[in-house]
Every structure is written in structure tokens, then in C-alpha cells.
Design an enzyme around this catalytic site. Structure first.
Site, PDB file in Angstrom:
ATOM      1  N   HIS A 439       0.787  -1.231   0.000  1.00 13.26           N
ATOM      2  CA  HIS A 439       0.000   0.000   0.000  1.00 13.26           C
ATOM      3  C   HIS A 439       0.822   1.285   0.000  1.00 13.26           C
ATOM      4  CE1 HIS A 439      -3.480   2.406   0.240  1.00 13.26           C
ATOM      5  NE2 HIS A 439      -4.220   1.654   1.020  1.00 13.26           N
ATOM      6  N   TYR A 555     -14.354   6.005   8.701  1.00 12.28           N
ATOM      7  CA  TYR A 555     -13.353   6.467   7.744  1.00 12.28           C
ATOM      8  C   TYR A 555     -13.790   6.060   6.342  1.00 12.28           C
ATOM      9  CZ  TYR A 555      -8.620   6.832   5.618  1.00 12.28           C
ATOM     10  OH  TYR A 555      -7.537   7.153   4.838  1.00 12.28           O
ATOM     11  N   THR A 568      -4.734  10.789  -0.544  1.00  7.66           N
ATOM     12  CA  THR A 568      -6.104  10.619  -0.043  1.00  7.66           C
ATOM     13  C   THR A 568      -6.405  11.622   1.067  1.00  7.66           C
ATOM     14  OG1 THR A 568      -5.435   8.993   1.630  1.00  7.66           O
ATOM     15  CG2 THR A 568      -6.111   8.149  -0.536  1.00  7.66           C
TER      16      THR A 568
END
EC number: 2.3.1.21
Length: 738
Positions: A439, A555, A568
Site C-alpha cells: 500500500h 473512515y 487521499t
């Protein structure tokens, strides 16, 4: 041996007459072709660099300006208002290239034209920058709402989660922070924003990802699924041949800057910076922090099959191997019956365990000799490939099949994925594919862009023969894949086993429930006059309250790629408006019109928050950076400490789709992926990923931990189903048979 012949360019022996060199023509040919290919890439990059440097100008536009200036001169019109004559005075005289008046005049006009051209480029760039910096169009479509400071927006977001006493205490902390600490911290952030391209992204990558010491598997890495309703071939090696070829074709387009940017709502181009590290990238473990290693080029992939590691070349000289040749190489690995070397089978478990333990083992056992050479081969590969012995796919008649498929992609058996690589391409025995993605280097839409290209190219451009093989004839003269060699002592094997036990315990603790929601999709949701994302997010709030009898900090990831190097921002989906709607639904005494009104208020609030997040007006990344600055300065902030320690018990994300337009989904409705998923952020929370797959269906991936008595992924999934149906009933949306 054939692989040794390919790897060595020349050999020599020492004789009484001196040193006798024996050159390999074939090897030198490959080196020559490789050099030619490398220079081609350099020239393409130089050309792209020049064109990028003068964008939005071009050599053609420069020539037009020059011709217009020269043409006006011959018509006795001085468009330069005397500047050409002024430039001509300062050109050197004599016998050089400027010896004739005509030449001096032409050179002067060329210099003037170049100046005008560059001035125009500067003007257009500044205008374009101003236009792209304007985000008001996102609000003008739906009406503007008032904006709060980041601190007070944060207070608004936690109000529905706190009782009056806790809220007033937090409000006091926030006010103290805003008046005393925040101004000083903000000055440093402003200074960074002047100096750095993006004041968030580098700190986000380092402190949120690279400094994490927990296992990447489940905690950070996520997975992506294949097409689930259509299948091109059952031949494992053939499917890999096409997909690997498509991926390297994508990489070549990326290197040549031929991939068009994704457009936000079809209007504004989004930053493509994250794509730069898609290939040739590995996360290198460190004792305190990891490092992302990215190479300019890699000409091979690393492959794992039945406990053995292989190196597969992607090129024959300067030419990319054809799909049929790649199929041949993968089939050779499948046919190889050699056993794993001692300690080799579970070696990749090191990447699934704790990061500090992996860093220590790497330094101790993989710093020299054949272990270092083999590890370098894996870490310097374009990406990692796994040939699994299991078969997985989605069978609509067996709902559990999708969850088993997701579990296999999320963690496998804990040692058949190299979790450090930018992504691992997983091929199951029946030809079904998937990805497990690290990630830190990029977010899911970036990988989704590659995956859409690969699947579309595989299906609509490459194709298969009647027997399920790749098209064409294989080159049987290709050297076979190279087996990687290891020397793994018992202490290293003990470290591998320790990491495996940690990873196995984590994998067994994960509950994953994946399902397809059939009654309706995006098409019918729009009849409720709301965005599909807001509809699902409000349904998640209703489902969570029914599941846990309370609200929680929620979230949702929103992209900020309208900013350079943006990643993000967080949308805090649990709002006062959504909780008011949920409570009214649970009470069951409100009229349908009142519930519809409450839902629309919650939906409008959510959509506005999403737009604020996309346009840089979110809360969390700003507060995160203020917290980092406070740590650098040694400033204590109880407010920031509380904000950054609050657990996200409901973490959600929507999977992007149809970013490229490789095919028309209306024409090919069965060519749908099921999206992907991830593990829960906290042990007593849920992770929910969803993909609104076209007009008529939605896929959900719900994760939780078995160790928590408060959560149950399947139970929560059933609540999600019912919440979607109940909200649809408010608007009398007709539903298909489930």
C-alpha cells in the site's frame, strides 16, 4: 547449461600463451540489442522531456509564430513594434553567420518569435494553473455550503459520538489548541507548502506506512479480484502469459508517457505521480523504518511455485516476449518437479511477519553470497508472480466461494506471496487471477487502472486459441527459467518459522465475508436523487447501529489527486445528519416523508463533505501534519494527541472502476470484476470495501477479527443487505428478485 550460456557474455582460460578469450556471439548480440533498447528509451524520455518542458507549446506552434513574424515583415508590417531592429543592432557583425543583412534580419525575427512563443507558453501555463486550482465547479453543481476551520469541522464530526460532558471537554481542548499552539505549527506547514510539491504526501507515506512495524499482510496490503462472471481460459500458464505481456505493455506506455490521465468527473485531469513506482518497486524492511526501492528498469519477474523461486526473463534481446513465449516459460515452471531447497518453501513468510524481525533476518542472513544474489533477483523484479496449486473463483450458487477467493488473495498460506513487492500477481490452478498489493507506494485506484488495462487487453486484444492457449507458436529455443539458489542455515529457518507463526495466527484470526448484492445497483439508486456512494455510506451507518447499537468514528477514503502528488483525504461519514436519520429509522415511528427528508439531508451533507475532501478542505491530513510538526518541535498538544489516537472502528472504501474505457460495460455486462478488500483497521472494528458494479449489482468485502466478541463480518454483511433494502423501500424503488 542454457541459462549459464545466456547469463555469461564471454569466457576465458589461462594458457601458456596467455589468456584465451572465447566470446559468445549470442550473448553479445543480446547485450547489443539490450543497449539499443536502452538508448531508444532514453531518446523517448529526452523527447518527452522537451515536449513536456514547453507544454502547452509545441515545435509546430513555434514554427507558426516564426512564419507569422517573417510573413508580416515581407508585407512591411512590423508586428514587433521595433524589437526586431533593436535585436539586430546587438547581433555580431563580420564574416560569421550574420554577414548578410538578410541573415541578420531572419535571426532577429527568430529570436523575437521565440521570445513571444515562450511568453505565450508562460501565460497559458499560469492561466491553466489558475483554472485547475479552481474547485468551485464541484460546489456550484449542487449549491455551496458554509465552510468551517479545520478544528471546528473536526468538532462537528465527533459531536454525534460524544455525550455533552466529553464534547465540552474536547471543545475546550480544541479552543486552547487553536488559540495557542496551532498558529505556530501552521507557520511551519505554510513554509513547507512553499518549498515542497505537496505538504502532506511524503510525511503520510513515511509515518503512516513505512514506519509501521506490524505485518504488512492483512494490516496494510489489500487485494484485487479478477472478472468473476466470465472466463477466457482454464490454462493457468496461458492466462499468465497474456496478463504479464499486457502488464509489461502498460509499463512501456508508462515509460513513454503515453497513458492519458484520469479525469475527475470528466473535467479535470488528476495527478498520475503514483504510477511512477508501479513496477520495479520493493519495500525494503528496516529496524525502525522501511524504504521504498524503485529501479528505472527491470527485465524479469520473480516466480514462486510449490516452494521454489524462479527468475523469468521478459525480453529476448530488446524484444518483449510474446504471450505464447511467456506461457511456455510458466509452463516449464509448472512441469518442473524439483523439490524446494532447505528453508526455501516458507521463505516469503519473512515478508508476512513483523518488520523489525524481517529487517534483522535480512541483515544477518541475506547480506552476502547466493542468498543476497537470489534476494536481489526478487527485489529487483518488475513484480512478483505466484503459481498457486489451489483453484478459486466465484460461483453465484455458492456464496462462500467469493469469501474463500478473497481470503486466498488477502493472505494465501502466509508464505506464497512476497508482500514487500509493489504487487504480487496470483494465478490459481483454474486460470483465475488476482492481485495482492503493497500500500505504501500508491492507492487502490492506481492499481485498478493497471488491472483494467491488463484484463481488457487480455480479453479484447490478445485472446486465446480453441485449446485455451495463447495465440501463436512458442520459441522453443528460449532458455528455461532460472532456479534461484539459497543457503539457509538453521537459525534463519527458525526466524522464518517464527514469522510464519505470527502470520498464520493473524490470517486465521481474519474473518472475511464477501457477497454480491443483487436486488439493485447504481441505476436504481439514482432514482432516489442521491449519489450511489452517499446511499451506501448511509446504509453502512444504519447497518452498524443495528449491529453494535452505537455509532462509531467512520473512515471513508477520498482521493486528492487534483493536487500534485496528492493521495487521499478522510471523509468522516458518521455525521449528525446521518445519525439523525439512523435513529429515526430505528425508532420506527416517523412518517415516510420525514424519513425521506432526513435521508436527503444526510446525503447532501455526505456529498458536500466528499467534495470538500477532494478539494483540499478535509480535516484529517491537515491535523496529521500539524501533529508531525509538533513532534519535530517537541511541542505537546493534548488536542492533537487525542485526535490522532482515535480508533476507526468502521473503515470503508469504494473501489474505482471503468477508469480507462477499454470496453463498453453496457455491451459486455458480464465483464465485471468484484473489486477488492482489506483487513479491519482495529481488532474490534470492521473493514468494508464495496464496488458499485454497473447498474444492477454491488459487491461488498467485509472483514473483522474472530478474536473480537463484538464483531462478526457475516452478521454485519447481513445488516448491510437489510439496510440497503430498507432505504430503497423509503423511496419505493422497485427491486429485482434477489
Amino acid at each position: 547449461m542454457a541459462e549459464a550460456h545466456q547469463a555469461v557474455a564471454f569466457q576465458f582460460t589461462v594458457t601458456p600463451d596467455g589468456v584465451d578469450f572465447r566470446l559468445s556471439r549470442e550473448a553479445l548480440k543480446h547485450i547489443y540489442l539490450s543497449g539499443i533498447n536502452s538508448w531508444k528509451k532514453r531518446l523517448i524520455r529526452i523527447k518527452n522531456g522537451i515536449l513536456r518542458g514547453v507544454y502547452p507549446g509545441s515545435p509546430t506552434s513555434w514554427l507558426v509564430v516564426v512564419m507569422a513574424t517573417v510573413g508580416s515583415s515581407y508585407c512591411n508590417v512590423d508586428v514587433s513594434m521595433g524589437l526586431v531592429c533593436y535585436i539586430q543592432k546587438y547581433l555580431p557583425e563580420g564574416y560569421g553567420p550574420y554577414r548578410t543583412p538578410q541573415t541578420r534580419a531572419l535571426v532577429s525575427m527568430a529570436i523575437f518569435s521565440t521570445g513571444v512563443w515562450m511568453l505565450g507558453i508562460f501565460f497559458f501555463r499560469q492561466t491553466l494553473k489558475l483554472l485547475l486550482s479552481y474547485h468551485g465547479w464541484m460546489f456550484e453543481m449542487h449549491g455551496r455550503t458554509s465552510r468551517f476551520t479545520k478544528v471546528w469541522a473536526y468538532l462537528e464530526s465527533v459531536r454525534p459520538l460524544l455525550n455533552d460532558e466529553d464534547y465540552y471537554r474536547k471543545e475546550k481542548l480544541a479552543k486552547e489548541f487553536q488559540e495557542k499552539t496551532a498558529p505556530r505549527l501552521q507557520k511551519y506547514l505554510i513554509l513547507k507548502s512553499w518549498w515542497a510539491t505537496n505538504y502532506v504526501s511524503d510525511w503520510w507515506e513515511e509515518y503512516i506506512y513505512l514506519r509501521g512495524r506490524n505485518p504488512l499482510m492483512v494490516n496494510s496490503n489489500y487485494y484485487v479480484m479478477d472478472f468473476v462472471f466470465t472466463k477466457n481460459t482454464d490454462v493457468q500458464a496461458a492466462r499468465l502469459g497474456n496478463i504479464v505481456h499486457a502488464m509489461i505493455t502498460y509499463r512501456r506506455k508508462l515509460d513513454r508517457e503515453q497513458i492519458k490521465p484520469v479525469m475527475a468527473l470528466g473535467i479535470v485531469p488528476m495527478c498520475s505521480y503514483q504510477m511512477e513506482r508501479m513496477f520495479n518497486t520493493t519495500r525494503i524492511p528496516g529496524k525502525e523504518t522501511d524504504v521504498l526501492q524503485h529501479l528505472a528498469e527491470s527485465r524479469h519477474v520473480a516466480v514462486y511455485h510449490r516452494g521454489r523461486f524462479f527468475k523469468v526473463w521478459l525480453y529476448d534481446g530488446s524484444s518483449l516476449l510474446k504471450p505464447r513465449d511467456l506461457e511456455l516459460q510458466f509452463q516449464r515452471i509448472l512441469d518442473d518437479s524439483s523439490p524446494p531447497q532447505p528453508g526455501e518453501e516458507r521463505l516469503a513468510a519473512l515478508t508476512a511477519g513483523g518488520r523489525t524481525e524481517w529487517a534483522q533476518a535480512r541483515q544477518t542472513f541475506f547480506s552476502s553470497g547466493k542468498n543476497k544474489a537470489s534476494l536481489d533477483t526478487i527485489e529487483r523484479a518488475a513484480f512478483f508472480v505466484t503459481l498457486d496449486e489451489e483453484s478459486h473463483c466465484y460461483d453465484p450458487e455458492d456464496e462462500a466461494s467469493l469469501s474463500l477467493y478473497g481470503k486466498a488473495l488477502l493472505h494465501g498460506n502466509c508464505y506464497n506471496r512476497w508482500f514487500d513487492k509493489s504487487f504480487t500477481l496470483i494465478a490459481f490452478k483454474n486460470g483465475q487471477l488476482g492481485l495482492n498489493t503493497e500500500h505504501s507506494w500508491a492507492d487502490a485506484p492506481i492499481v485498478g487502472h493497471l488491472w483494467e488495462f491488463a484484463l481488457g487487453t487480455d480479453t479484447f486484444h490478445l485472446g486465446y486459441s480453441d485449446t485455451g492457449n495463447c495465440l501463436g507458436q512458442p520459441n522453443l529455443m528460449l532458455a528455461p527459467p532460472q532456479r534461484l539458489q539459497w543457503d539457509i542455515p538453521e537459525k534463519c529457518q527458525a526466524a522464518i518459522d517464527s514469522s510464519y507463526q505470527v502470520a498464520r495466527a493473524l490470517a486465521e484470526n481474519v474473518e472475511l465475508y464477501c457477497f454480491q448484492f443483487l436486488p439493485f445497483g447504481k441505476g436504481l439508486i439514482k432514482k432516489c436523487r442521491t449519489s450511489p456512494d452517499a446511499f451506501v455510506q448511509i446504509a453502512l451507518q444504519l447497518a452498524h447501529f443495528r449491529d453494535r447499537s452505537k455509532f462509531c468514528l467512520t473512515y471513508e477514503a477520498s482521493m486528492t489527486r487534483m493536487f500534485r502528488e496528492g493521495r487521499t483525504e478522510t471523509v468522516r461519514s458518521c455525521t449528525s445528519e446521518s445519525t439523525a436519520f439512523v435513529q429515526a429509522m430505528v425508532e420506527g415511528t416517523h412518517k415516510k416523508a420525514d424519513l425521506q427528508n432526513l435521508f436527503r439531508k444526510a446525503s447532501e451533507k455526505h456529498q458536500n463533505m466528499y467534495r470538500l475532501a477532494m478539494t483540499g478542505h478535509g480535516i484529517d491530513r491537515h491535523l496529521f501534519c500539524l501533529y508531525v510538526v509538533s513532534k519535530y518541535l517537541g511541542v505537546s498538544s493534548p488536542f492533537l494527541a487525542e485526535v490522532l489516537s482515535e480508533p476507526w472502528r468502521l473503515s470503508t472504501s469504494q473501489s474505482a472502476q471503468f477508469q480507462i474505457g477499454m470496453f463498453d460495460p453496457k455491451k459486455y455486462p458480464n465483464h465485471l470484476g468484484a473489486g477488492g478488500g482489506f483487513g479491519p483497521v482495529v481488532d474490534d472494528g470492521y473493514g468494508v470495501s464495496y464496488m458499485i458494479a454497473g447498474e444492477n449489482t454491488i459487491f461488498f468485502h467485509v472483514s473483522s477479527m474472530f478474536s473480537s466478541s463484538e464483531t462478526n463480518a457475516q452478521r454485519f454483511g447481513n445488516h448491510i443487505r437489510q439496510a440497503l433494502l430498507d432505504i430503497a423501500d423509503l423511496f419505493q424503488v422497485p427491486k429485482a428478485d434477489s
